[in-house]
Every structure is written in structure tokens, then in C-alpha cells.
Scaffold this active site. Structure first.
Site, PDB file in Angstrom:
ATOM      1  CB  SER A 144      23.118  38.187 -22.395  1.00 41.13           C
ATOM      2  OG  SER A 144      24.120  37.950 -21.422  1.00 41.13           O
ATOM      3  CE1 TYR A 157      26.661  37.326 -26.571  1.00 45.03           C
ATOM      4  CE2 TYR A 157      27.136  37.927 -24.284  1.00 45.03           C
ATOM      5  CZ  TYR A 157      26.400  37.200 -25.211  1.00 45.03           C
ATOM      6  OH  TYR A 157      25.419  36.347 -24.781  1.00 45.03           O
TER       7      TYR A 157
END
Length: 261
Positions: A144, A157
Site C-alpha cells: 500500500s 495497518y
């Protein structure tokens, strides 16, 4: 002359998180290139529907494996279920927990680490040695743009995706000499169910893309003669990922916190 050496067309691909979003789009793109598929996700009904769609549209063979990757030894157990040759592994499954860390649930954090980190490592450990032994194969680990900086309210995350990026880059170097490619794919905000879960407030960095945009970035990288350790999807996302490295944390983190509030 085009710089592309070939059109990447694996014989059989395994895709995790294949029931929706980027995973389902990977499955469609690979099926369109003639790849048979092993589709892995928790939702059996969606996997079955996708398999029927792809087999009908592209005359490929699809196997569905309903599986919760938060379980221990996921990679080893998947390898036992899928002993045949796998030319491409796409580690796409993942999820996020948003909110102040101190307010979070320890069980949620444990599951996030299990899926976003442990399963990625375990699956690579299960499938990479066979690729190296035969001198070919590819692994795509979906990270990401959050991997490039800490993100308040997405602390676990973002750290997990930073791990995936670093891990993938190391594997890229170790594997390239054996003819095996490892690529970290870094999407920014993407129109998927991911943001239905954590909310649109988690889009401080980058601009929305579609799953097709993200997968097209990955396939272009795999089509290229040049082996790359990572790729960022989207020109603006690429620029922002490059810029955050030169912004001091004491400036970056308060700005991110304000945007995510």
C-alpha cells in the site's frame, strides 16, 4: 521498438483475497491471459460465482479454496491443498483497523497481523522454494502507499504494509538471481469494499483508483523486461510516496492526523 519483452502469461496463478476488489480483478486479468486459477478467500459463494464467470468467459480452469488466512500455518496448509505447480502467487488478502490505537481491540490487531503479515510470509515460504528450484516463477505481494510513512489511526495497518514492502524488496534481491521475480504492488485509495469497512476518512494520501487501474499497473510491471522490486499505482500516488520520505516526521504526522480526523 517496445521495451516490453513479452506478455506475461502464467500457466497457473494463485490469488488470495480473490472474492472482490483487487483480488477479483487480478483473477479476471490473469484469466484473460489464459491462466488457470486457484482462488482463495473466506467467502465461498463469491469465489464460486467468480470461478463460473471466468471459466465461461475465458475457457480456463478455476479452483476455489475457501480459507481464512488468519489461521496459523496458512501457507503450508495451502501448499498441501494445492500441491501442483503454481507460476504466480498474488498475496492480496488483507484488511485494516482504523482508529486511535489505544481505543482498539487487541483481537482485531492480532488478526490484522496474522492476515497482513504472517500469512504473506507463510505463503511465500510455502511457494517460493519450488519456484527457485525450477528457476522461474513470480510473487506479487500487495502492499500500500501507507507503507511509505506512518499513518496515525491506521498505525498497525501502515506498519504491516511497511513490513510487506520491505520483505518483498529483500525477496526480490534474493530471488532475482534464480530467475524468480518478487514484486511489491503499492495501491493508493481504491474503490473497493476496503473503504466500506474503515470509512472514507482514511484517504488522506493519494487519489482513488479502480481495481482495474491497480491491476493494470501490476501487469505492466510484469510485462516489462526490467525486474522491479516495487511499483506504486498511479502517477500522483507515486509522487506522494516519493515526497513523504523527505518530509520530517514531526511535520508529516500532525498533517496526516488532521486530514484523517
Amino acid at each position: 521498438m517496445s521495451r516490453r519483452a513479452f506478455r506475461y502469461s502464467p500457466g497457473r496463478s494463485l490469488v488470495t483475497g480473490a472474492s472482490s476488489g483487487i483480488g477479483a480483478e487480478f483473477a479476471r486479468a490473469l484469466a484473460a491471459r489464459g491462466s488457470d486459477l486457484v482462488l482463495v478467500a473466506r467467502r465461498e459463494d463469491r469465489l464460486s460465482a467468480l470461478a463460473e464467470e471466468l471459466e465461461s468467459a475465458y475457457d480456463v480452469r478455476c479452483r476455489t479454496v475457501p480459507w481464512d488466512l488468519s489461521e496459523s500455518a496458512s501457507g503450508r496448509r495451502l501448499r498441501e491443498i494445492v500441491p501442483e505447480r503454481i507460476d504466480l502467487v498474488v498475496n492480496n488478502a488483507g484488511f485494516a483497523v482504523q482508529g486511535p490505537f489505544a481505543d482498539g481491540d487487541a483481537d482485531d490487531f492480532e488478526r490484522l497481523v496474522a492476515v497482513d503479515i504472517r500469512a504473506v510470509v507463510d505463503i511465500c515460504s510455502a511457494f517460493l522454494p519450488d519456484m527457485i528450484a525450477r528457476g522461474e516463477g513470480t510473487i506479487v505481494n500487495v502492499a500500500s502507499t501507507t507503507a511509505f510513512q506512518p499513518v496515525p489511526t491506521l498505525a498497525v495497518y501502515a506498519a504491516a504494509k511497511a513490513f510487506v514492502l520491505s520483505f518483498s524488496q529483500s525477496l526480490w534481491f534474493e530471488s532475482e538471481q534464480h530467475g524468480v521475480r518478487v514484486l511489491a504492488l503499492n495501491p493508493g485509495p481504491t474503490h473497493t469494499e476496503f473503504f466500506d469497512v474503515i470509512g472514507d476518512s482514511a484517504t488522506a494520501t493519494g487519489t482513488y483508483q479502480t481495481p482495474a487501474d491497480v491491476v493494470a499497473t501490476a501487469m505492466m510491471a510484469l510485462d516489462s523486461k526490467r525486474s522491479r522490486p516495487h511499483v506504486v499505482s498511479g502517477r500522483r500516488n507515486s509522487l506522494q510516496a516519493a515526497m513523504v520520505g523527505i518530509v520530517p516526521a514531526r511535520v508529516l504526522l500532525p498533517a496526516l492526523a488532521r486530514m484523517l480526523h
